[in-house]
Enzyme design. Structure first.
Site, PDB file in Angstrom:
ATOM      1  N   HIS A   1      57.177  15.224 116.507  1.00  0.00           N
ATOM      2  CA  HIS A   1      57.165  13.922 117.171  1.00  0.00           C
ATOM      3  C   HIS A   1      55.791  13.517 117.694  1.00  0.00           C
ATOM      4  O   HIS A   1      55.635  12.417 118.219  1.00  0.00           O
ATOM      5  CB  HIS A   1      58.141  13.926 118.359  1.00  0.00           C
ATOM      6  CG  HIS A   1      57.624  14.685 119.544  1.00  0.00           C
ATOM      7  ND1 HIS A   1      57.696  16.049 119.636  1.00  0.00           N
ATOM      8  CD2 HIS A   1      56.999  14.268 120.677  1.00  0.00           C
ATOM      9  CE1 HIS A   1      57.149  16.451 120.772  1.00  0.00           C
ATOM     10  NE2 HIS A   1      56.717  15.390 121.425  1.00  0.00           N
TER      11      HIS A   1
HETATM   12  C1  UD1 Z   1      56.111  11.337 125.210  1.00  0.00           C
HETATM   13  C2  UD1 Z   1      54.809  12.008 125.663  1.00  0.00           C
HETATM   14  C3  UD1 Z   1      54.601  13.293 124.878  1.00  0.00           C
HETATM   15  C4  UD1 Z   1      55.818  14.206 124.955  1.00  0.00           C
HETATM   16  C5  UD1 Z   1      57.081  13.444 124.575  1.00  0.00           C
HETATM   17  C6  UD1 Z   1      58.270  14.324 124.841  1.00  0.00           C
HETATM   18  C7  UD1 Z   1      52.983  10.541 126.400  1.00  0.00           C
HETATM   19  C8  UD1 Z   1      51.676   9.961 126.033  1.00  0.00           C
HETATM   20  N1  UD1 Z   1      53.658  11.141 125.402  1.00  0.00           N
HETATM   21  O1  UD1 Z   1      55.952  10.981 123.855  1.00  0.00           O
HETATM   22  O2  UD1 Z   1      53.488  13.991 125.410  1.00  0.00           O
HETATM   23  O3  UD1 Z   1      55.635  15.271 124.067  1.00  0.00           O
HETATM   24  O4  UD1 Z   1      57.190  12.253 125.377  1.00  0.00           O
HETATM   25  O5  UD1 Z   1      59.348  14.036 124.023  1.00  0.00           O
HETATM   26  O6  UD1 Z   1      53.389  10.442 127.532  1.00  0.00           O
HETATM   27  N2  UD1 Z   1      62.035   6.220 122.541  1.00  0.00           N
HETATM   28  C9  UD1 Z   1      63.383   5.951 122.555  1.00  0.00           C
HETATM   29  N3  UD1 Z   1      64.135   6.500 123.549  1.00  0.00           N
HETATM   30  C10 UD1 Z   1      63.620   7.282 124.507  1.00  0.00           C
HETATM   31  C11 UD1 Z   1      62.249   7.549 124.499  1.00  0.00           C
HETATM   32  C12 UD1 Z   1      61.461   7.015 123.505  1.00  0.00           C
HETATM   33  O7  UD1 Z   1      63.891   5.244 121.703  1.00  0.00           O
HETATM   34  O8  UD1 Z   1      64.373   7.746 125.375  1.00  0.00           O
HETATM   35  C13 UD1 Z   1      61.187   5.654 121.453  1.00  0.00           C
HETATM   36  C14 UD1 Z   1      60.698   4.248 121.780  1.00  0.00           C
HETATM   37  O9  UD1 Z   1      60.580   3.553 120.574  1.00  0.00           O
HETATM   38  C15 UD1 Z   1      59.317   4.520 122.340  1.00  0.00           C
HETATM   39  C16 UD1 Z   1      58.851   5.698 121.481  1.00  0.00           C
HETATM   40  O10 UD1 Z   1      60.032   6.470 121.277  1.00  0.00           O
HETATM   41  O11 UD1 Z   1      58.453   3.424 122.227  1.00  0.00           O
HETATM   42  C17 UD1 Z   1      57.789   6.562 122.108  1.00  0.00           C
HETATM   43  O12 UD1 Z   1      58.192   6.983 123.418  1.00  0.00           O
HETATM   44  P1  UD1 Z   1      57.094   7.382 124.512  1.00  0.00           P
HETATM   45  O13 UD1 Z   1      57.770   7.863 125.726  1.00  0.00           O
HETATM   46  O14 UD1 Z   1      56.079   6.310 124.662  1.00  0.00           O
HETATM   47  O15 UD1 Z   1      56.336   8.579 123.827  1.00  0.00           O
HETATM   48  P2  UD1 Z   1      56.892   9.911 123.183  1.00  0.00           P
HETATM   49  O16 UD1 Z   1      56.541   9.908 121.746  1.00  0.00           O
HETATM   50  O17 UD1 Z   1      58.305  10.120 123.560  1.00  0.00           O
HETATM   51  N1  UDP Z   2      64.613  19.892 123.222  1.00  0.00           N
HETATM   52  C1  UDP Z   2      65.984  19.647 123.340  1.00  0.00           C
HETATM   53  N2  UDP Z   2      66.611  18.990 122.303  1.00  0.00           N
HETATM   54  C2  UDP Z   2      65.959  18.600 121.185  1.00  0.00           C
HETATM   55  C3  UDP Z   2      64.572  18.872 121.081  1.00  0.00           C
HETATM   56  C4  UDP Z   2      63.939  19.513 122.120  1.00  0.00           C
HETATM   57  O1  UDP Z   2      66.616  20.002 124.340  1.00  0.00           O
HETATM   58  O2  UDP Z   2      66.593  18.023 120.281  1.00  0.00           O
HETATM   59  C5  UDP Z   2      63.925  20.560 124.346  1.00  0.00           C
HETATM   60  C6  UDP Z   2      63.211  21.844 123.983  1.00  0.00           C
HETATM   61  O3  UDP Z   2      64.057  22.950 124.116  1.00  0.00           O
HETATM   62  C7  UDP Z   2      62.044  21.862 124.969  1.00  0.00           C
HETATM   63  C8  UDP Z   2      61.749  20.397 125.214  1.00  0.00           C
HETATM   64  O4  UDP Z   2      62.894  19.681 124.764  1.00  0.00           O
HETATM   65  O5  UDP Z   2      62.422  22.446 126.199  1.00  0.00           O
HETATM   66  C9  UDP Z   2      60.524  19.982 124.443  1.00  0.00           C
HETATM   67  O6  UDP Z   2      60.394  18.603 124.501  1.00  0.00           O
HETATM   68  P1  UDP Z   2      59.484  17.783 123.485  1.00  0.00           P
HETATM   69  O7  UDP Z   2      59.280  18.569 122.248  1.00  0.00           O
HETATM   70  O8  UDP Z   2      60.104  16.432 123.360  1.00  0.00           O
HETATM   71  O9  UDP Z   2      58.134  17.596 124.309  1.00  0.00           O
HETATM   72  P2  UDP Z   2      56.779  18.411 124.439  1.00  0.00           P
HETATM   73  O10 UDP Z   2      57.112  19.773 124.927  1.00  0.00           O
HETATM   74  O11 UDP Z   2      56.115  18.395 123.094  1.00  0.00           O
HETATM   75  O12 UDP Z   2      55.999  17.602 125.408  1.00  0.00           O
END
Ligand code: UD1
Ligand code: UDP
Length: 359
Positions: free
Chosen positions: A206
């Site tokens: 992601h």
């Molecule tokens: C964010 C964090 C990243 C982290 C990730 C965890 C930043 C810069 N990035 O990335 O470090 O690894 O969260 O998962 O803060 N969206 C949904 N539903 C949700 C959340 C997101 O549909 O509940 C979609 C939306 O289209 C949104 C896009 O995902 O615009 C990106 O979400 P965003 O929270 O901006 O960044 P992540 O890629 O989730």
């Molecule tokens: N995770 C989860 N369900 C999923 C994918 C990830 O519960 O389908 C959990 C995973 O075990 C870990 C955390 O989410 O604890 C990691 O989150 P993510 O990869 O979104 O973010 P990052 O760690 O890269 O910021």
């Protein structure tokens, strides 16, 4: 009174042991949720599974802003307003997301002490929005809770004074320790998905630098589609949106099962029983190492080098041929699980609350 700020899936999971300990020890606390993550399976499901209280304050930022500056700015504005009324002794933020930066900035500007949980991580790649967030957050923090010696060393090199640096371990060990047995008892995901232990790869991808870039995401998915081994891919909403936009979800082979994001108990169960983890997640590099599951990381750098040093993780980048080659080698070699855990003894939450003087 302390204030905990969170906004995304990994923050909810990694803050959960601190929140649970505050409840147990009757430490007064307030929870602010920025709303950065908002879909039920990225947010509410974790509150329910981890038995967390609903946030005292919730901002609804996620649905309103997608650009970095807009999202961060809205959060700073909302958090400042709440903190001015609340006036906690200390604000705790965890990790490296925009919610973390916003919380740290808002609090430090109005002279509320900031504690950064998981401080000092560095990928030395400023293309990652998270790297900018880590550096800025560390430099406005009063307490830097570094998970390892290496992360403490990183911030010392940047001139942060010793009094602010505390090596506590990572709260992910606390979370895995607390939930692993519950997952064994409660999760029926292997049965539901008709999976046998040790006979599938668990994939997550992601990171913005992988999935927002058409050629990189295509290269990764080309490899994934060619791997002749069962793969489960709980797809992050960002990755799903981009894969659809780039037209990458056609012609999915039978070996690849793309599913919605999964709750923590089921995800832990899938990790524990996977033959191999394939990921670009930060937290999953740690969890795979803690759980003793080999991990290949779809990146060229990591802010978690300890996972590589102990032999649990290898950086394999995003190029199709290399991914195919590394996965094949990993599947042929004996499943190694004797890694030592570099992220502490599972008492990070306790140490953190003791250091800020509330426990
Ligand atoms: C964010 C964090 C990243 C982290 C990730 C965890 C930043 C810069 N990035 O990335 O470090 O690894 O969260 O998962 O803060 N969206 C949904 N539903 C949700 C959340 C997101 O549909 O509940 C979609 C939306 O289209 C949104 C896009 O995902 O615009 C990106 O979400 P965003 O929270 O901006 O960044 P992540 O890629 O989730
Ligand atoms: N995770 C989860 N369900 C999923 C994918 C990830 O519960 O389908 C959990 C995973 O075990 C870990 C955390 O989410 O604890 C990691 O989150 P993510 O990869 O979104 O973010 P990052 O760690 O890269 O910021």
């Amino acid at each position: 009174m302390i204030c905990l700020i969170l906004g995304t899936r990994p923050e909810i999971i990694k803050m959960s042991p601190i929140i649970r300990l505050c409840q147990k020890e009757q430490i007064p606390f307030q929870l602010i949720h920025t709303g950065q993550h908002y879909s039920i399976n990225m947010d509410q499901v974790f509150f329910e599974e981890l038995h967390l209280p609903q946030p005292h304050h919730a901002l609804d930022v996620g649905t309103k802003a997608s650009k970095q500056g807009h999202q961060t700015g809205m959060m700073v504005e909302g958090i400042e307003r709440i903190l001015l009324g609340m006036r906690p002794e200390v604000v705790l933020v965890q990790g490296d997301t925009n919610s973390v930066l916003a919380g740290a900035l808002a609090a430090s500007k109005i002279h509320i002490k900031v504690g950064h949980v998981e401080a000092g991580l560095r990928s030395y790649d400023r293309q990652m929005p998270e790297e900018v967030n880590r550096i800025l957050c560390d430099h406005v923090s009063d307490y830097l809770f570094c998970p390892t010696d290496g992360s403490a060393k990183n911030v010392r090199k940047e001139g942060i004074v010793e009094e602010k640096i505390h090596i506590t371990g990572n709260t992910i060990v606390d979370a895995v320790t607390a939930n692993s047995i519950i997952s064994d008892q409660e999760s029926i995901i292997l049965h539901e998905m008709a999976l046998e232990s040790g006979s599938f790869i668990l994939l997550t991808a992601h990171r913005a630098e992988n999935v927002d870039n058409e050629s990189r995401f295509t290269s990764i998915l080309d490899a994934i589609k060619k791997i002749d081994y069962p793969i489960i891919y709980p797809i992050h909403p960002r990755a799903k949106k981009m894969a659809e936009e780039f037209g990458l979800l056609d012609q999915i082979p039978e070996t690849l099962r793309i599913v919605d994001p999964i709750g923590y108990m089921d995800f832990l169960q899938l990790q524990k029983n996977a033959r191999l983890m394939l990921t670009d997640s930060g937290g999953i590099q740690e969890e795979a190492c803690i759980l003793g599951v080999p991990c290949l990381t779809l990146r060229e750098n990591t802010e978690r080098p300890e996972t590589v040093s102990v032999g649990a993780n290898e950086l394999i980048g995003w190029k199709t041929d290399k991914i195919l080659n590394k996965v094949e080698n990993a599947l042929q070699s004996r499943k190694d699980s004797g890694f030592s855990n570099p992220f502490g003894d599972g008492k990070a939450s306790e140490k953190i609350l003791q250091i800020i003087g509330v426990c």
